[in-house]
Design a protein around this motif. Sequence first.
Motif, PDB file in Angstrom:
ATOM      1  N   ASN A 250       0.840  -1.274  -0.065  1.00  0.00           N
ATOM      2  CA  ASN A 250       0.000   0.141  -0.009  1.00  0.00           C
ATOM      3  C   ASN A 250       0.990   1.356  -0.061  1.00  0.00           C
ATOM      4  N   GLU A 251       1.556   1.514   1.244  1.00  0.00           N
ATOM      5  CA  GLU A 251       2.242   3.007   1.504  1.00  0.00           C
ATOM      6  C   GLU A 251       3.654   2.802   1.728  1.00  0.00           C
ATOM      7  N   ILE A 252       4.151   3.863   1.183  1.00  0.00           N
ATOM      8  CA  ILE A 252       5.875   3.981   1.311  1.00  0.00           C
ATOM      9  C   ILE A 252       6.379   5.219   1.927  1.00  0.00           C
ATOM     10  N   ALA A 253       7.298   4.869   2.964  1.00  0.00           N
ATOM     11  CA  ALA A 253       8.136   5.763   3.516  1.00  0.00           C
ATOM     12  C   ALA A 253       9.534   5.909   3.285  1.00  0.00           C
ATOM     13  N   ILE A 254      10.168   6.827   3.051  1.00  0.00           N
ATOM     14  CA  ILE A 254      11.710   6.748   2.954  1.00  0.00           C
ATOM     15  C   ILE A 254      12.171   7.528   4.176  1.00  0.00           C
ATOM     16  N   ALA A 255      13.141   6.815   4.661  1.00  0.00           N
ATOM     17  CA  ALA A 255      13.741   7.570   5.749  1.00  0.00           C
ATOM     18  C   ALA A 255      15.206   8.331   5.537  1.00  0.00           C
TER      19      ALA A 255
ATOM     20  N   ALA B  14      10.363   9.207  10.800  1.00  0.00           N
ATOM     21  CA  ALA B  14      10.695  10.351  11.325  1.00  0.00           C
ATOM     22  C   ALA B  14      12.059  10.063  12.159  1.00  0.00           C
ATOM     23  N   GLY B  15      13.303  10.289  11.886  1.00  0.00           N
ATOM     24  CA  GLY B  15      14.511   9.933  12.689  1.00  0.00           C
ATOM     25  C   GLY B  15      14.433   8.318  12.685  1.00  0.00           C
ATOM     26  N   PRO B  16      14.660   7.848  14.024  1.00  0.00           N
ATOM     27  CA  PRO B  16      14.740   6.350  14.127  1.00  0.00           C
ATOM     28  C   PRO B  16      13.147   5.644  14.480  1.00  0.00           C
ATOM     29  N   TYR B  17      12.270   6.381  14.174  1.00  0.00           N
ATOM     30  CA  TYR B  17      10.906   6.075  14.192  1.00  0.00           C
ATOM     31  C   TYR B  17      10.100   5.856  13.028  1.00  0.00           C
TER      32      TYR B  17
END
Length: 334
Positions: A138-143, A196-199
């Motif tokens: 579904n959805e994607i986040a890039i750290a 968001a940072g380590p989370y």
Amino acid sequence: MSRRTALVGALGAAVVAAVPGQAHAAEEVAPADPLPQGYIIPGDRAFPTGMCLDPRTGHFYVGSAEDGTIYRGHLSRPTAEPWLPKGQDGRTVTSGTAVDRMGRLYIAGADTHALRIYDTRTKRLLAGLTGADGGFLNEIAIADDDLAYATDSYVPVIYRVSRRGGDWRLEHWLDVSSTGIDWVSGSVNLNGILAAGPYLLTVNSTTGGLWRVDRNTSQAVKVDLDGYLLRNGDGMVLRGNRLYVVQGSLYEGARPQVTVLDMASDLTRGRYVARYDPPGGFLHPSAIALTARHALVVNSQYNRWREEQPPVTPFTIATVALSSALPPVTEGRQ
């Protein structure tokens, strides 16, 4: 379950500007105010899905649930254009999108289990990866360390995308069933996600629970929202200590809005402080990006798609002034 049924249930969340510094970078490329009053996504059945904003260029990318077309627009221009055609590289549907600081575009493929990565400069396909059978990628986040994470709304897993040498990998990074994260079998579960940072923060669309996941320890903690539930939670973006969460209108009685939460520094608590609900309302909003003074919110119209009603055309991305926040309402409380 048919593809249309699965898509209606699970599509919606897009994660934009989740990496620290991206929101600031987006401000640097945004044109002088005012922005266009909104952005048109062409096509009689575009049904736009996830959206992401490239802070280096001011371009935004949005995909189609109907046929997998990828559209590209620019903050300064009121109309987006088809950028990658439907069917190319086997892409017939999209859900979430994300773009990294190298200009690589990540596109989730919903119930096709696919995740594709493109070079936005050349349009070249860099990788084609596959998630779990029976799932809905579904959805994607890039750290900020360039690792990417993706939710699966029907299989209890959070994926991690990494690159070693020239090889891209889609790992089953977190077994959600081994954590305390709530999961309702057969329903839409983890949807929106941001880093968001380590989370990581991720929302369960069915239960409305918001969860913080430690990327180092994999420990999951439910975020205390003082009784507020983020049902239909979709796209999310964090700027400073303010979390903006799109809540769609797919289920009866749901209020389509962008909810604003003031978050504790460790992201374990949040307080509902404002909302965005422009005149005329949203048309089942799904995704969000921020510029210096505005939120861009995708009007996906999934509810009309589910009921096979004619869509309101043209399809649009709404431009909402951040100064137009409204007082909170209390329907979302337990």
